[in-house]
Write a protein that holds these residues in place. Structure first.
Motif, PDB file in Angstrom:
ATOM      1  N   ARG A 100      11.221   6.658   2.380  1.00 12.65           N
ATOM      2  CA  ARG A 100      11.618   6.487   3.781  1.00 12.65           C
ATOM      3  C   ARG A 100      12.431   5.219   4.037  1.00 12.65           C
ATOM      4  O   ARG A 100      12.494   4.725   5.161  1.00 12.65           O
ATOM      5  CB  ARG A 100      10.367   6.490   4.664  1.00 12.65           C
ATOM      6  N   PHE A 101      13.054   4.660   3.003  1.00 16.27           N
ATOM      7  CA  PHE A 101      13.869   3.453   3.210  1.00 16.27           C
ATOM      8  C   PHE A 101      14.929   3.706   4.279  1.00 16.27           C
ATOM      9  O   PHE A 101      15.200   2.856   5.130  1.00 16.27           O
ATOM     10  CB  PHE A 101      14.522   3.035   1.887  1.00 16.27           C
ATOM     11  N   HIS A 102      15.510   4.906   4.233  1.00 15.08           N
ATOM     12  CA  HIS A 102      16.604   5.188   5.177  1.00 15.08           C
ATOM     13  C   HIS A 102      16.132   5.202   6.624  1.00 15.08           C
ATOM     14  O   HIS A 102      16.911   4.944   7.539  1.00 15.08           O
ATOM     15  CB  HIS A 102      17.290   6.511   4.806  1.00 15.08           C
ATOM     16  N   GLU A 103      14.842   5.513   6.842  1.00 17.57           N
ATOM     17  CA  GLU A 103      14.334   5.509   8.227  1.00 17.57           C
ATOM     18  C   GLU A 103      14.274   4.087   8.769  1.00 17.57           C
ATOM     19  O   GLU A 103      14.627   3.829   9.928  1.00 17.57           O
ATOM     20  CB  GLU A 103      12.948   6.171   8.277  1.00 17.57           C
ATOM     21  N   VAL A 104      13.839   3.156   7.928  1.00 16.63           N
ATOM     22  CA  VAL A 104      13.836   1.751   8.344  1.00 16.63           C
ATOM     23  C   VAL A 104      15.279   1.276   8.539  1.00 16.63           C
ATOM     24  O   VAL A 104      15.591   0.553   9.489  1.00 16.63           O
ATOM     25  CB  VAL A 104      13.102   0.880   7.300  1.00 16.63           C
ATOM     26  N   ALA A 105      16.148   1.725   7.637  1.00 14.04           N
ATOM     27  CA  ALA A 105      17.558   1.344   7.752  1.00 14.04           C
ATOM     28  C   ALA A 105      18.132   1.790   9.099  1.00 14.04           C
ATOM     29  O   ALA A 105      18.862   1.039   9.760  1.00 14.04           O
ATOM     30  CB  ALA A 105      18.357   1.953   6.598  1.00 14.04           C
ATOM     31  N   GLU A 106      17.779   3.001   9.510  1.00 10.41           N
ATOM     32  CA  GLU A 106      18.278   3.501  10.804  1.00 10.41           C
ATOM     33  C   GLU A 106      17.803   2.634  11.961  1.00 10.41           C
ATOM     34  O   GLU A 106      18.546   2.349  12.900  1.00 10.41           O
ATOM     35  CB  GLU A 106      17.809   4.944  11.013  1.00 10.41           C
TER      36      GLU A 106
END
Ligand SMILES: [Zn+2]
Length: 329
Positions: free
Chosen positions: A39-45
């Motif tokens: 879920r790295f991309h969710e934090v990135a968003e």
């Protein structure tokens, strides 16, 4: 078939062409962001970054790891390969994961590689009054490394397979000093997490290179590294580290940071895994993600370092001193 990394056998197809995305910056994920899972991309968003695409390039050594392509709020694009390029249930050595990862980064045109790790401290100064010691809860910018294994230093099947007669990587400043200063400043201003102490490269902390294995250090290894530190005045941390030689040969500035999570095994009676799981899953992943994202959105290639100059060109005659390459059939 050819003899590969670590003496293993792996398939090698030099005809493979890279079909993935290009970028000047990349990160290899790693243990600081493990607790986010996929879920790295969710934090990135949340922080204004967009994941543009997810790729799975083929490499000369087989199917590569996942490559995530991001664009930050400033418009700067970067790549992310999760967990040093490792793939579920695959032995990283046997599957040449470091070759695959660096081949992708090299082909993608990456010049700044930001990598994080967590580590055990072998500092001999373990009395709580030793405030200068490298202790759990600290943030470290290592200044040198000790290899504990035979590192990959080239990319088989490419012009970088064995380039020693042509160019030699001098391993002063393996971790780009001006980038380390920028990482230290960013770590000092994280809203989620205050580190007990941030050790700049001036603290001369040595990173004991080891990547991918199913165990931690033995007590004997920890004691050996503790003694090494005491004798040289350079404290050692044990943790993940991609090959600094490979990064230099691929003409990348390597920015490495480490979050010290425990005393190296055997130096203290406690079981580090309990502390580690708490740290990995709760305390650091979001802060580490924010740190990496903010850096990847603004780092520029430094002009005041020696990373490129330390890959030294050599007289052409040295190459002639080796047996000629076989004619292509
Ligand atoms: Zn540099």
């Amino acid at each position: 078939m050819s003899v590969g990394q670590g003496g293993c056998l792996c398939g090698l197809d030099p005809s493979i062409r890279y079909d993935g995305p290009h970028a000047l910056l990349a990160t290899l994920g790693g243990s600081p962001t493990w607790g986010l899972g996929d879920r790295f991309h969710e934090v990135a968003e949340e922080f204004g970054h967009t994941r543009l695409d997810v790729h799975r390039p083929l490499t000369p050594y087989g199917l590569g790891p996942q490559v995530e392509q991001f664009r930050g709020p400033s418009g700067q694009e970067f790549l992310r390969i999760p967990t040093y390029g490792q793939v579920v249930n695959e032995d990283p050595m046997l599957r040449a994961s470091e070759w695959k990862t660096f081949w992708i980064l090299w082909q993608a045109g990456v010049t700044i590689l930001l990598v994080g790790g967590t580590s055990g401290s072998c500092d001999w100064r373990r009395n709580p009054a030793d405030l200068d010691a490298v202790r759990p809860g600290d943030f470290v910018l290592p200044f040198s490394y000790l290899p504990r294994d035979t590192m990959p230093t080239g990319l088989p099947g490419t012009e970088l397979e064995y380039c020693l007669p042509r160019q030699v990587a001098i391993m002063d400043d393996p971790f780009c000093p001006p980038l380390a200063e920028q990482v230290a400043r960013a770590a000092a201003s994280l809203p989620e997490l205050q580190f007990r102490r941030i050790h700049p490269q001036a603290d001369r902390v040595v990173l004991n290179r080891w990547l991918a294995g199913n165990g931690f250090e033995s007590m004997a290894t920890s004691r050996m590294l503790e003694e090494y530190g005491r004798q040289t005045g350079m404290p050692v941390i044990t943790g993940d580290c991609v090959s600094p030689v490979l990064a230099r040969v691929c003409e990348m500035h390597l920015a490495y940071y480490h979050i010290v999570s425990n005393w190296s095994t055997g130096l203290m009676p406690d079981d580090p895994t309990i502390v580690l799981d708490e740290m990995y899953t709760r305390q650091i992943p979001r802060a580490a993600a924010r740190l990496e994202l903010s850096l990847l959105d603004r780092l520029q290639e430094p002009a005041d370092c020696r990373c490129r100059a330390l890959l030294r060109q050599r007289p052409a005659v040295y190459t002639l001193a080796l047996s000629p390459a076989p004619e292509p059939s």
